[in-house]
Design a protein around this motif. Structure first.
Motif, PDB file in Angstrom:
ATOM      1  N   LYS A  32       5.477   2.076  -3.529  1.00 35.24           N
ATOM      2  CA  LYS A  32       6.009   1.846  -2.184  1.00 35.24           C
ATOM      3  C   LYS A  32       5.039   2.196  -1.062  1.00 35.24           C
ATOM      4  N   LYS A  33       4.182   3.210  -1.307  1.00 35.13           N
ATOM      5  CA  LYS A  33       3.334   3.701  -0.218  1.00 35.13           C
ATOM      6  C   LYS A  33       1.845   3.527  -0.457  1.00 35.13           C
ATOM      7  N   GLY A  34       1.466   3.226  -1.687  1.00 36.55           N
ATOM      8  CA  GLY A  34       0.051   2.972  -1.950  1.00 36.55           C
ATOM      9  C   GLY A  34      -0.675   4.129  -2.608  1.00 36.55           C
ATOM     10  N   TYR A  35      -1.933   3.861  -2.904  1.00 30.81           N
ATOM     11  CA  TYR A  35      -2.721   4.794  -3.718  1.00 30.81           C
ATOM     12  C   TYR A  35      -3.033   6.107  -2.991  1.00 30.81           C
ATOM     13  N   LEU A  36      -3.329   6.038  -1.697  1.00 33.13           N
ATOM     14  CA  LEU A  36      -3.682   7.260  -0.973  1.00 33.13           C
ATOM     15  C   LEU A  36      -2.518   8.242  -0.930  1.00 33.13           C
ATOM     16  N   GLU A  37      -1.324   7.731  -0.677  1.00 30.79           N
ATOM     17  CA  GLU A  37      -0.130   8.596  -0.676  1.00 30.79           C
ATOM     18  C   GLU A  37       0.114   9.155  -2.079  1.00 30.79           C
ATOM     19  N   PHE A  38      -0.141   8.333  -3.077  1.00 31.80           N
ATOM     20  CA  PHE A  38      -0.002   8.770  -4.475  1.00 31.80           C
ATOM     21  C   PHE A  38      -0.956   9.927  -4.763  1.00 31.80           C
ATOM     22  N   LYS A  39      -2.203   9.816  -4.305  1.00 26.13           N
ATOM     23  CA  LYS A  39      -3.196  10.870  -4.516  1.00 26.13           C
ATOM     24  C   LYS A  39      -2.767  12.176  -3.851  1.00 26.13           C
ATOM     25  N   GLU A  40      -2.222  12.057  -2.667  1.00 25.83           N
ATOM     26  CA  GLU A  40      -1.746  13.253  -1.963  1.00 25.83           C
ATOM     27  C   GLU A  40      -0.579  13.898  -2.709  1.00 25.83           C
TER      28      GLU A  40
END
Length: 332
Positions: free
Chosen positions: A316-324
């Motif tokens: 839903k939010k993308g890879y950067l949010e996933f990494k965080e």
């Protein structure tokens, strides 16, 4: 003088004439042989012949230029730069097209050495001498795009393509530029034109697949991700994206096979998306035994609900949010 002596002297002078011509043209012969090797992509052999020509005529611009081009294709950019410096220094014909070629090749060499300021000066000089210089247009495109002036870059690559419709790299670069400005469908059209000219490019196949994926055309994306996988079968990301596309198509059993393959390839065991999608599908397919073992081996203390939550963030939010989000679980 008797007839025998006259005949003898005639052949002596004739031989001296041939010998004289033989020696004065040796540099040309060496250069021509170098060109033949160059045309066969035997660049080191070509350079050897150009060096022989330069031993006889070190200030011949053409020989320095030819040597520089061969060195460029060997990616020996520092030595190529010296050759192009000499080619420009010794060019005495002062013809615009010849000078333009010299400057464009030196500008390209500066670009490959990450000296953008010097590259731009030479490329601009080349294009001022010959606005249709293909190397000049190609590298002007690259330099303009690197400054994020995509509209300007697009105009240069379009001019290049109008002059030469046979270079797959030109269409690939145009596809990249269109991708950066959000023209996904036009980007794909350019990538596909590139593949018509060379269907063995990993990056272009991967780019086409990614564009189709963004357009939610998963079947088309799958075709080109599989093409990329054939070209680079040991790249774990290729296997992952084939699996991920199959997952999007609801083909979970096949998707799991590709996630398994991705995990076993170098780099796969360190990629959380590879491992988490494998876990997700093991749960989805109700393979509880392997799920438990794989979870313990990779995420001890984290349950499958947490894994699903992290993947939902990615979706839903993308890879950067996933990494965080991974940092909450102290995962790197």
């Amino acid at each position: 003088m008797n007839i025998v002596l006259k005949v003898l002297l005639f052949f002596i002078f004739l031989g001296l004439g041939y010998g004289y011509n033989y020696f004065i043209n040796r540099d040309v012969e060496f250069n021509n042989l170098g060109v033949k090797f160059y045309e066969q992509a035997k660049y080191e052999d070509a350079i050897s012949q150009y060096d022989k020509a330069l031993e006889l005529k070190p200030k011949e611009s053409l020989y320095n230029y030819n040597k520089g081009v061969a060195l460029f294709y060997l990616k020996d950019y520092n030595r190529a730069l010296v050759s192009f410096d000499n080619a420009i220094k010794y060019e005495n014909k002062k013809e615009n097209i010849i000078l333009s070629d010299n400057y464009s090749k030196r500008g390209a060499t500066y670009y490959e050495l990450f000296k953008d300021k010097e590259a731009l000066e030479d490329i601009d000089k080349a294009l001022s001498l010959d606005s249709n210089n293909l190397w000049g247009l190609y590298y002007k495109t690259m330099l303009t795009a690197s400054n994020k002036n995509y509209t300007g870059a697009l105009s240069y690559i379009d001019k290049y393509i109008n002059l030469d419709k046979t270079n797959p790299d030109a269409y690939s670069i145009k596809g990249d530029i269109l991708y950066y400005i959000g023209e996904t469908e036009k980007s794909n059209s350019s990538y596909l034109k590139s593949l018509e000219l060379n269907n063995n490019s990993y990056l272009v196949n991967f780019s086409v697949a990614t564009n189709y994926f963004m357009l939610s055309d998963y079947k088309s994306a799958l075709k080109y991700y599989k093409n990329a996988l054939k070209i680079e079968p040991n790249n774990y990301l290729n296997s992952f994206y084939v699996g991920y596309t199959l997952y999007k198509l609801g083909e979970f059993d096949d998707a799991l096979k590709y996630f398994d393959k991705s995990y076993l390839l170098e780099g796969g065991k360190n990629d959380h998306l590879v491992k988490m999608y494998k876990l997700y599908l093991l749960d989805k397919l109700n393979n509880k035994k392997e799920l438990g073992l794989f979870l313990d081996d990779n995420y001890k203390g984290i349950n499958i609900a947490d894994i699903k939550g992290l993947l939902e963030i990615f979706e839903k939010k993308g890879y950067l949010e996933f990494k965080e989000a991974l940092e909450i679980y102290k995962l790197k």
